[in-house]
Design a protein around this motif. Structure first.
Motif, PDB file in Angstrom:
ATOM      1  N   PHE A 140     -36.677 -60.333 -47.494  1.00 26.09           N
ATOM      2  CA  PHE A 140     -35.821 -59.156 -48.680  1.00 26.09           C
ATOM      3  C   PHE A 140     -35.698 -59.009 -49.374  1.00 26.09           C
ATOM      4  CE2 PHE A 140     -31.711 -58.084 -49.729  1.00 26.09           C
ATOM      5  CZ  PHE A 140     -31.014 -56.284 -49.277  1.00 26.09           C
ATOM      6  N   ARG A 141     -35.649 -60.059 -50.189  1.00 28.27           N
ATOM      7  CA  ARG A 141     -36.137 -59.528 -52.037  1.00 28.27           C
ATOM      8  C   ARG A 141     -37.025 -59.035 -52.592  1.00 28.27           C
ATOM      9  NH1 ARG A 141     -34.906 -65.086 -54.012  1.00 28.27           N
ATOM     10  NH2 ARG A 141     -32.696 -64.077 -54.184  1.00 28.27           N
ATOM     11  N   ARG A 142     -38.624 -59.440 -51.911  1.00 26.38           N
ATOM     12  CA  ARG A 142     -39.678 -58.749 -52.461  1.00 26.38           C
ATOM     13  C   ARG A 142     -39.600 -57.044 -51.926  1.00 26.38           C
ATOM     14  NH1 ARG A 142     -41.613 -64.029 -50.840  1.00 26.38           N
ATOM     15  NH2 ARG A 142     -42.186 -63.453 -48.398  1.00 26.38           N
ATOM     16  N   TRP A 143     -39.064 -57.100 -50.626  1.00 27.89           N
ATOM     17  CA  TRP A 143     -38.487 -56.214 -49.951  1.00 27.89           C
ATOM     18  C   TRP A 143     -38.049 -55.217 -50.493  1.00 27.89           C
ATOM     19  CZ3 TRP A 143     -33.990 -53.345 -48.640  1.00 27.89           C
ATOM     20  CH2 TRP A 143     -34.832 -52.003 -47.886  1.00 27.89           C
ATOM     21  N   TRP A 144     -37.031 -55.612 -51.601  1.00 31.80           N
ATOM     22  CA  TRP A 144     -35.703 -54.839 -52.454  1.00 31.80           C
ATOM     23  C   TRP A 144     -36.623 -54.359 -53.591  1.00 31.80           C
ATOM     24  CZ3 TRP A 144     -31.926 -52.252 -51.445  1.00 31.80           C
ATOM     25  CH2 TRP A 144     -31.140 -51.816 -52.491  1.00 31.80           C
ATOM     26  N   PHE A 145     -37.518 -55.326 -54.639  1.00 27.51           N
ATOM     27  CA  PHE A 145     -38.349 -55.201 -55.924  1.00 27.51           C
ATOM     28  C   PHE A 145     -38.981 -54.366 -55.018  1.00 27.51           C
ATOM     29  CE2 PHE A 145     -37.469 -58.689 -58.893  1.00 27.51           C
ATOM     30  CZ  PHE A 145     -36.355 -58.294 -58.412  1.00 27.51           C
ATOM     31  N   GLY A 146     -39.546 -53.989 -54.043  1.00 27.11           N
ATOM     32  CA  GLY A 146     -40.894 -52.891 -53.683  1.00 27.11           C
ATOM     33  C   GLY A 146     -40.215 -51.455 -53.523  1.00 27.11           C
ATOM     34  N   VAL A 147     -39.011 -51.691 -53.068  1.00 29.14           N
ATOM     35  CA  VAL A 147     -38.272 -50.293 -52.396  1.00 29.14           C
ATOM     36  C   VAL A 147     -37.772 -49.388 -53.510  1.00 29.14           C
ATOM     37  CG1 VAL A 147     -36.161 -49.568 -51.507  1.00 29.14           C
ATOM     38  CG2 VAL A 147     -37.809 -50.947 -50.160  1.00 29.14           C
ATOM     39  N   ASN A 148     -37.269 -49.845 -54.269  1.00 32.12           N
ATOM     40  CA  ASN A 148     -36.691 -50.079 -56.295  1.00 32.12           C
ATOM     41  C   ASN A 148     -37.773 -49.949 -56.940  1.00 32.12           C
ATOM     42  OD1 ASN A 148     -33.944 -49.532 -55.312  1.00 32.12           O
ATOM     43  ND2 ASN A 148     -34.061 -51.877 -54.882  1.00 32.12           N
ATOM     44  N   ASN A 149     -39.121 -50.354 -56.911  1.00 25.92           N
ATOM     45  CA  ASN A 149     -40.152 -50.149 -57.708  1.00 25.92           C
ATOM     46  C   ASN A 149     -40.374 -50.510 -58.875  1.00 25.92           C
ATOM     47  OD1 ASN A 149     -42.003 -48.500 -56.133  1.00 25.92           O
ATOM     48  ND2 ASN A 149     -40.454 -46.664 -57.305  1.00 25.92           N
ATOM     49  N   TRP A 150     -39.782 -52.242 -58.886  1.00 28.25           N
ATOM     50  CA  TRP A 150     -39.876 -52.814 -59.550  1.00 28.25           C
ATOM     51  C   TRP A 150     -40.212 -54.220 -59.286  1.00 28.25           C
ATOM     52  CZ3 TRP A 150     -33.582 -54.807 -57.948  1.00 28.25           C
ATOM     53  CH2 TRP A 150     -32.780 -53.402 -58.739  1.00 28.25           C
TER      54      TRP A 150
END
Length: 159
Positions: A140-150
């Protein structure tokens, strides 16, 4: 040399800090708020403090009595008892010194080193598992970072 000398030396060292005639101005603890406390009985509450409502819930339902568990007595973990027991078989002064160094320096040092190594290992494992792990939270953390382009902190390329 007398065989009871190490025991007498240890007893003298331990008893030397006891004050035989304490000064009341310095050695008695000051009074606290707990010294002036009064016990309150819940069952003696005056009716004027309660509502006139007939649908009061009894205290036994709101606050049931605590369960009492019969626990075994706590073991005596004070240093003094174990130290005296370890030096009672010492027949020379150097055995008392070696026992004292072992119990005061070496064992606490070994415990501190092992605890520090365990904590360092846990921190290293936790830091690498936080981002590169396969758990639901890491995905989930990797997905969230990917969604926000972090960018992932210290991310490793997955093969």
């Amino acid at each position: 040399m007398d065989s009871s000398l190490p025991t007498e030396v240890a007893s003298t060292i331990q008893a030397s800090h006891i004050r035989r005639h304490p000064d009341p101005r310095q050695d008695i603890a000051p009074s606290t708020a707990a010294d002036k406390s009064e016990l309150v009985d819940i069952h003696e509450v005056k009716r004027s403090h309660l509502d006139d409502d007939d649908h009061d819930i009894p205290y036994s339902v709101l606050r049931p009595p605590k369960k009492h568990y019969n626990l075994p007595p706590l073991p005596d973990l004070r240093f003094e008892q174990s130290y005296l027991r370890s030096i009672e078989s010492a027949d020379t002064w150097w055995k008392v010194v070696l026992t004292t160094i072992k119990s005061q320096v070496l064992i606490p040092l070994a415990q501190g080193v092992l605890l520090n190594l365990a904590m360092a290992g846990w921190q290293h494992w936790n830091k690498s598992a936080r981002v590169s792990g396969d758990s639901v939270g890491a995905r989930f953390r990797r997905w969230w970072f990917g969604v926000n382009n972090w960018s992932l902190p210290n991310s490793r390329k997955r093969i």
